[in-house]
Design a protein around this motif. Structure first.
Motif, short mmCIF file in Angstrom:
data_model
loop_
_atom_site.label_atom_id
_atom_site.label_comp_id
_atom_site.label_asym_id
_atom_site.label_seq_id
_atom_site.Cartn_x
_atom_site.Cartn_y
_atom_site.Cartn_z
N LYS A 1 0.85 -1.18 0.00
CA LYS A 1 0.00 0.00 0.00
C LYS A 1 0.89 1.24 0.00
CE LYS A 1 -3.67 2.27 2.64
NZ LYS A 1 -4.50 2.20 3.88
N ILE A 2 0.61 2.16 -0.91
CA ILE A 2 1.43 3.38 -1.01
C ILE A 2 0.89 4.38 0.01
CG2 ILE A 2 2.41 5.10 -2.55
CD1 ILE A 2 3.01 2.20 -3.30
N ASP A 3 1.27 4.17 1.27
CA ASP A 3 0.74 5.02 2.34
C ASP A 3 1.78 5.94 2.95
OD1 ASP A 3 2.31 3.19 3.64
OD2 ASP A 3 0.70 2.32 4.85
N GLY A 4 3.04 5.84 2.49
CA GLY A 4 4.08 6.72 3.02
C GLY A 4 4.53 6.37 4.42
N VAL A 5 4.21 5.16 4.88
CA VAL A 5 4.62 4.71 6.21
C VAL A 5 5.62 3.57 6.06
CG1 VAL A 5 3.88 3.74 8.41
CG2 VAL A 5 2.41 5.38 7.21
N PHE A 6 6.82 3.76 6.57
CA PHE A 6 7.86 2.74 6.47
C PHE A 6 7.60 1.72 7.59
CE2 PHE A 6 12.28 2.37 4.56
CZ PHE A 6 12.51 1.08 5.02
N GLY A 7 6.73 0.76 7.28
CA GLY A 7 6.34 -0.24 8.26
C GLY A 7 6.92 -1.60 7.93
N PRO A 8 6.38 -2.67 8.55
CA PRO A 8 6.92 -4.02 8.35
C PRO A 8 6.93 -4.47 6.89
CG PRO A 8 5.41 -3.96 10.21
CD PRO A 8 5.30 -2.64 9.54
N GLY A 9 5.89 -4.12 6.12
CA GLY A 9 5.84 -4.53 4.73
C GLY A 9 6.97 -3.91 3.92
#
Length: 500
Positions: free
Chosen positions: A387-395
């Motif tokens: 998902k292009i959400d701008g959050v550098f998360g686990p994915g």
């Protein structure tokens, strides 16, 4: 009746008229004549004068006065340059604290910069002082009220470091000491400045050897190991015999090389004066740059040879006020070019990157760019795309680690420059703006606190207060007030912070 301007050398002397006879003749021949305009109104004449490149204005619009330059090209009020150090300005206006910027406002009557300076804002970390253009002119003894101010700043934040300098000069170098301090020292602060009239490279060939001024080799030989420079600038030659200059140059270069000097920079000579063969002297210097790999020559002769630059010279060698400013700026620009080419660099540039590397917890448009490119790089099917959400998360961490594994990089899940390069992402296009979270936001917040003398929580979150401070800083240095930190603002901010 007005008799015109006159001059007499004593009370009893006969007055000498300063008026041209054509003035009285024109008045006499038009006496009783009324010239009408096409609108049947009486035509008016107006006597006006130049205050520096433009008529004063009044009933008739102000006009650029090219005669100002033609009448006195050396001391023209129309074309001139002056430089002042930040310390000089701060001394005049101590209430501003540390100088940040000088902003000039103009009268809007046309010409360069849209007219005369009406007011000048001197901005500092502790406040702003606003004075009229005429007051600024008088305070700093500049020629005319038609001017613009341009900052001379320190090195770019990513410029390669340089070491100490030794400057050896003659009367020309002696005359530019203040301009050198204002133009060169902001970027090259460690300079041992040795300039004195009648100085030459080696004593026996000096025109004024009997004066006993230390020559270049004597200065070099007197240096202690702690004083050995990384860079030597030699502004000499006008007092040396061109026919023996080759030997003199060899002695100077060898003396400097014996002390481990990294780069020897000669400044060549203006060939305007014909009493000596300075073209031969310049050929000797050019040959030295070929013979010695660590010698460079700055071509002042070419930079100052245009007929329009006659106003830079008092006597074809020594310089006017404008010439001194231009010579110092020439040296600064040439040193910057040598620095950019690595010729005077003493190490690798310490670059503080903007918005890289990216790691877990970062947020913003830069992360979105990373996510899009990862989807493309792995050609992920729709169901597996991030998902292009701008959050550098686990994915995002997962796919960065996969890319690192595929390319043999250390696997840490951090998108550094190597990862970005594989993804064809140019980090030079990254910015910091409201809503972002990144370690370099904290760096920016710390720099803003130092430069603007305010308290800032360096939490790495680009919120509305950080945006306001960025705009405030941009305004202070004359950058468009976007509230966004791009490469220009980033460079200016870090440079300003480094000077605090």
């Amino acid at each position: 009746m007005y008799g015109g301007a006159m001059l007499r050398e004593s009370i009893n002397a006969t007055p000498l008229s300063l008026e041209h006879p054509y003035t009285d003749q024109a008045i006499a021949e038009t006496a009783g004549v009324v010239v009408m305009t096409p609108k049947s109104l009486p035509s008016r004449t107006e006597f006006t004068s130049s205050n520096g490149g433009r008529t004063a204005g009044g009933t008739f619009p102000a006009q650029v006065d090219p005669g100002d330059l033609a009448s006195d090209p050396v001391n023209s009020l129309l074309v001139w340059t002056r430089v002042f150090s930040a310390a000089t300005i701060q001394a005049r206006y101590p209430s501003i604290g540390t100088l940040v910027s000088v902003v000039t406002n103009h009268d809007g009557l046309g010409g360069d910069w849209n007219g005369y300076a009406t007011s000048v804002n001197i901005n500092g970390t502790a406040g702003t002082v606003t004075v009229s253009g005429w007051t600024f002119k008088t305070t700093f003894d500049i020629p005319a009220p038609w001017f613009e101010t341009t900052p001379i700043v320190g090195p770019a934040f990513d410029a390669a470091p340089v070491g100490s300098f030794l400057f050896i000069g003659d009367s020309v170098g002696e005359s530019i000491r203040a301009e050198f301090n204002a133009s060169v020292l902001p970027a090259y602060p460690s300079v041992n400045y040795q300039a004195l009239a009648n100085r030459c490279m080696v004593g026996p060939s000096c025109v004024a050897a009997a004066i006993g001024q230390p020559d270049a080799t004597s200065i070099i030989n007197s240096l202690t190991p702690e004083q050995y420079p990384n860079i030597a600038i030699i502004q000499l030659g006008y007092n040396d015999d061109p026919n023996t200059l080759q030997s003199d140059v060899d002695q100077v270069v060898n003396a400097l090389n014996a002390r481990g000097v990294q780069r020897v920079v000669f400044i060549n000579l203006s060939t305007r004066r014909s009493s000596r063969d300075y073209a031969l002297s310049n050929a000797v210097l050019a040959n030295a740059a070929i013979s010695y790999p660590n010698v460079s020559v700055l071509d002042w002769n070419a930079a100052s040879s245009d007929p329009s630059q006659n106003r830079w010279f008092r006597d074809d060698v020594h310089l006017t006020n404008t010439g001194r400013a231009q010579f110092a700026l020439f040296i600064r620009n040439q040193l910057d070019a040598l620095r950019a080419n690595g010729a005077i660099a003493s190490g690798t540039a310490t670059i503080v990157p903007l918005a890289v590397p990216m790691a877990r917890g970062d947020r913003g448009d830069n992360v979105k760019v990373l996510q899009r490119q990862l989807n493309t790089y792995f050609n992920l099917p729709k169901k597996k795309r991030m998902k292009i959400d701008g959050v550098f998360g686990p994915g995002t961490v997962k796919w960065v680690r996969q890319l690192e594994t595929n390319n043999g990089f250390p696997v840490d899940g951090i998108a550094d420059e190597a990862v970005l390069s594989v993804l064809s992402i140019d980090p030079a296009k990254f910015t910091l703006k409201r809503g972002m979270r990144h370690a370099t936001v904290a760096t920016a917040q710390t720099a803003l606190a130092r430069v603007l003398k305010v308290k800032v929580k360096a939490d790495g979150v680009f919120g509305p207060s950080t945006q306001r401070l960025v705009r405030r800083f941009q305004k202070s240095v004359g950058i468009k007030q976007t509230g966004v930190i791009n490469r220009v603002t980033w460079s200016a901010l870090l440079s300003a912070s480094a000077q605090q």
